[in-house]
Write a protein that holds these residues in place. Sequence first.
Motif, PDB file in Angstrom:
ATOM      1  N   MET A  59      43.335 -29.692 -22.671  1.00 30.06           N
ATOM      2  CA  MET A  59      42.062 -30.175 -22.219  1.00 30.06           C
ATOM      3  C   MET A  59      41.942 -29.903 -20.716  1.00 30.06           C
ATOM      4  SD  MET A  59      40.609 -34.075 -22.153  1.00 30.06           S
ATOM      5  CE  MET A  59      39.810 -34.130 -23.729  1.00 30.06           C
ATOM      6  N   PRO A  60      40.844 -29.293 -20.272  1.00 33.96           N
ATOM      7  CA  PRO A  60      40.695 -29.008 -18.850  1.00 33.96           C
ATOM      8  C   PRO A  60      40.521 -30.290 -18.039  1.00 33.96           C
ATOM      9  CG  PRO A  60      38.732 -28.328 -20.065  1.00 33.96           C
ATOM     10  CD  PRO A  60      39.740 -28.786 -21.060  1.00 33.96           C
ATOM     11  N   ARG A  61      40.996 -30.221 -16.812  1.00 38.04           N
ATOM     12  CA  ARG A  61      40.900 -31.345 -15.884  1.00 38.04           C
ATOM     13  C   ARG A  61      39.476 -31.443 -15.348  1.00 38.04           C
ATOM     14  NH1 ARG A  61      40.666 -31.328 -10.722  1.00 38.04           N
ATOM     15  NH2 ARG A  61      41.581 -32.772  -9.286  1.00 38.04           N
ATOM     16  N   LEU A  62      38.933 -32.648 -15.328  1.00 37.48           N
ATOM     17  CA  LEU A  62      37.604 -32.860 -14.763  1.00 37.48           C
ATOM     18  C   LEU A  62      37.704 -32.920 -13.238  1.00 37.48           C
ATOM     19  CD1 LEU A  62      36.125 -35.628 -17.086  1.00 37.48           C
ATOM     20  CD2 LEU A  62      35.439 -33.235 -16.973  1.00 37.48           C
ATOM     21  N   PRO A  63      36.723 -32.346 -12.528  1.00 35.52           N
ATOM     22  CA  PRO A  63      36.719 -32.479 -11.067  1.00 35.52           C
ATOM     23  C   PRO A  63      36.585 -33.958 -10.678  1.00 35.52           C
ATOM     24  CG  PRO A  63      35.053 -30.897 -11.804  1.00 35.52           C
ATOM     25  CD  PRO A  63      35.607 -31.561 -13.023  1.00 35.52           C
ATOM     26  N   LEU A  64      37.195 -34.328  -9.556  1.00 33.90           N
ATOM     27  CA  LEU A  64      37.142 -35.696  -9.050  1.00 33.90           C
ATOM     28  C   LEU A  64      36.240 -35.748  -7.825  1.00 33.90           C
ATOM     29  CD1 LEU A  64      38.243 -38.640  -9.159  1.00 33.90           C
ATOM     30  CD2 LEU A  64      40.015 -37.864  -7.554  1.00 33.90           C
ATOM     31  N   VAL A  65      35.272 -36.652  -7.860  1.00 33.90           N
ATOM     32  CA  VAL A  65      34.367 -36.883  -6.731  1.00 33.90           C
ATOM     33  C   VAL A  65      34.678 -38.275  -6.193  1.00 33.90           C
ATOM     34  CG1 VAL A  65      31.970 -37.102  -5.988  1.00 33.90           C
ATOM     35  CG2 VAL A  65      32.592 -35.409  -7.736  1.00 33.90           C
ATOM     36  N   ALA A  66      35.133 -38.344  -4.941  1.00 37.66           N
ATOM     37  CA  ALA A  66      35.520 -39.610  -4.324  1.00 37.66           C
ATOM     38  C   ALA A  66      34.456 -40.074  -3.348  1.00 37.66           C
ATOM     39  CB  ALA A  66      36.854 -39.459  -3.598  1.00 37.66           C
ATOM     40  N   ILE A  67      33.998 -41.305  -3.534  1.00 36.15           N
ATOM     41  CA  ILE A  67      33.080 -41.929  -2.585  1.00 36.15           C
ATOM     42  C   ILE A  67      33.921 -42.750  -1.620  1.00 36.15           C
ATOM     43  CG2 ILE A  67      31.137 -43.501  -2.263  1.00 36.15           C
ATOM     44  CD1 ILE A  67      30.324 -42.939  -5.167  1.00 36.15           C
ATOM     45  N   ILE A  68      33.842 -42.404  -0.328  1.00 32.12           N
ATOM     46  CA  ILE A  68      34.625 -43.128   0.675  1.00 32.12           C
ATOM     47  C   ILE A  68      33.710 -43.541   1.827  1.00 32.12           C
ATOM     48  CG2 ILE A  68      36.717 -41.842   0.077  1.00 32.12           C
ATOM     49  CD1 ILE A  68      36.361 -40.636   2.988  1.00 32.12           C
ATOM     50  N   GLY A  69      34.218 -44.423   2.667  1.00 29.63           N
ATOM     51  CA  GLY A  69      33.489 -44.883   3.844  1.00 29.63           C
ATOM     52  C   GLY A  69      33.998 -46.252   4.242  1.00 29.63           C
ATOM     53  N   ARG A  70      33.477 -46.745   5.327  1.00 32.29           N
ATOM     54  CA  ARG A  70      33.899 -48.076   5.774  1.00 32.29           C
ATOM     55  C   ARG A  70      33.295 -49.141   4.853  1.00 32.29           C
ATOM     56  NH1 ARG A  70      29.942 -50.960   8.478  1.00 32.29           N
ATOM     57  NH2 ARG A  70      28.249 -49.691   9.324  1.00 32.29           N
ATOM     58  N   PRO A  71      33.745 -50.389   4.988  1.00 31.25           N
ATOM     59  CA  PRO A  71      33.180 -51.451   4.154  1.00 31.25           C
ATOM     60  C   PRO A  71      31.672 -51.608   4.370  1.00 31.25           C
ATOM     61  CG  PRO A  71      35.203 -52.203   5.186  1.00 31.25           C
ATOM     62  CD  PRO A  71      34.863 -50.880   5.814  1.00 31.25           C
ATOM     63  N   ASN A  72      30.992 -52.000   3.319  1.00 32.35           N
ATOM     64  CA  ASN A  72      29.564 -52.336   3.328  1.00 32.35           C
ATOM     65  C   ASN A  72      28.656 -51.177   3.720  1.00 32.35           C
ATOM     66  OD1 ASN A  72      30.145 -54.873   2.404  1.00 32.35           O
ATOM     67  ND2 ASN A  72      30.175 -55.782   4.430  1.00 32.35           N
ATOM     68  N   THR A  73      28.993 -49.987   3.225  1.00 36.00           N
ATOM     69  CA  THR A  73      28.105 -48.833   3.400  1.00 36.00           C
ATOM     70  C   THR A  73      27.465 -48.443   2.074  1.00 36.00           C
ATOM     71  OG1 THR A  73      29.972 -47.307   3.181  1.00 36.00           O
ATOM     72  CG2 THR A  73      29.315 -47.921   5.433  1.00 36.00           C
ATOM     73  N   ALA A  74      27.488 -49.333   1.116  1.00 31.37           N
ATOM     74  CA  ALA A  74      26.842 -49.157  -0.192  1.00 31.37           C
ATOM     75  C   ALA A  74      27.562 -48.168  -1.104  1.00 31.37           C
ATOM     76  CB  ALA A  74      25.370 -48.784  -0.039  1.00 31.37           C
ATOM     77  N   LYS A  75      28.890 -48.068  -0.954  1.00 24.85           N
ATOM     78  CA  LYS A  75      29.666 -47.193  -1.835  1.00 24.85           C
ATOM     79  C   LYS A  75      29.542 -47.623  -3.295  1.00 24.85           C
ATOM     80  CE  LYS A  75      33.490 -47.947   0.353  1.00 24.85           C
ATOM     81  NZ  LYS A  75      32.915 -48.852   1.360  1.00 24.85           N
ATOM     82  N   SER A  76      29.756 -48.909  -3.549  1.00 28.05           N
ATOM     83  CA  SER A  76      29.711 -49.409  -4.930  1.00 28.05           C
ATOM     84  C   SER A  76      28.306 -49.342  -5.510  1.00 28.05           C
ATOM     85  CB  SER A  76      30.239 -50.844  -4.994  1.00 28.05           C
ATOM     86  OG  SER A  76      31.608 -50.860  -4.625  1.00 28.05           O
ATOM     87  N   THR A  77      27.305 -49.601  -4.698  1.00 32.50           N
ATOM     88  CA  THR A  77      25.915 -49.519  -5.163  1.00 32.50           C
ATOM     89  C   THR A  77      25.583 -48.081  -5.550  1.00 32.50           C
ATOM     90  OG1 THR A  77      25.330 -51.354  -3.703  1.00 32.50           O
ATOM     91  CG2 THR A  77      23.514 -50.032  -4.570  1.00 32.50           C
ATOM     92  N   LEU A  78      26.022 -47.129  -4.727  1.00 28.12           N
ATOM     93  CA  LEU A  78      25.806 -45.714  -5.035  1.00 28.12           C
ATOM     94  C   LEU A  78      26.564 -45.321  -6.304  1.00 28.12           C
ATOM     95  CD1 LEU A  78      24.567 -43.007  -4.199  1.00 28.12           C
ATOM     96  CD2 LEU A  78      26.597 -42.633  -2.778  1.00 28.12           C
ATOM     97  N   PHE A  79      27.800 -45.753  -6.422  1.00 29.46           N
ATOM     98  CA  PHE A  79      28.608 -45.486  -7.617  1.00 29.46           C
ATOM     99  C   PHE A  79      27.871 -45.982  -8.867  1.00 29.46           C
ATOM    100  CE2 PHE A  79      31.580 -46.924 -10.836  1.00 29.46           C
ATOM    101  CZ  PHE A  79      32.479 -45.877 -10.955  1.00 29.46           C
ATOM    102  N   ASN A  80      27.406 -47.229  -8.817  1.00 27.29           N
ATOM    103  CA  ASN A  80      26.722 -47.810  -9.972  1.00 27.29           C
ATOM    104  C   ASN A  80      25.422 -47.075 -10.298  1.00 27.29           C
ATOM    105  OD1 ASN A  80      28.708 -49.723 -10.385  1.00 27.29           O
ATOM    106  ND2 ASN A  80      27.650 -51.317  -9.242  1.00 27.29           N
TER     107      ASN A  80
END
Length: 170
Positions: free
Chosen positions: A1-22
């Motif tokens: 099975m081919p490996r899926l590319p990984l996209v990492a959302i990073i940044g300092r706290p409270n920059t809406a990383k989780s909101t963007l992820f969701n």
Amino acid sequence: MPRLPLVAIIGRPNTAKSTLFNRIAGSRIAIESEVAGTTRDHVLYKVEGDDVDYLLTDTGGIGGGTNDKDFEEDVQAQSVLAIAAADVIVLTVNSREELTKGDLEAVNLLRKRKRKHVPVIVVMTKVDNQKKEDEAISNGLALGLTDDVLAVSAPHGLGVGTLEELIEEK
């Protein structure tokens, strides 16, 4: 099975990383909170894109957020692992605030730790007012990481479709 590319959302706290992820995931998977340090561990979601499927990961904030030094070091170490494994990196910056020490720490970490061929997309978050879009993009470009800078409002979905297209392109 081919490996899926990984996209990492990073940044300092409270920059809406989780909101963007969701928003990209289309479901509330990651915990969203105004309390810095809420996201501690990576959260993964398989995105079925129009042209490319990929794994999206939400990470804890880089550059502080709590007074617990050991905790902060552990969260940052996990973010470093995500950066090392990523095929695309999405750096979130809160457009409503001046750049902070934490933002600059995340930028410097990317310059030192990311693999050279891995593209970075700077996402200026919390751009709910179209009048602020040009200013936000200008501030993102000033970081000197990439020409791929977008203005996004994850809660309202503004710019998220463009981000998803750019992720698949990269």
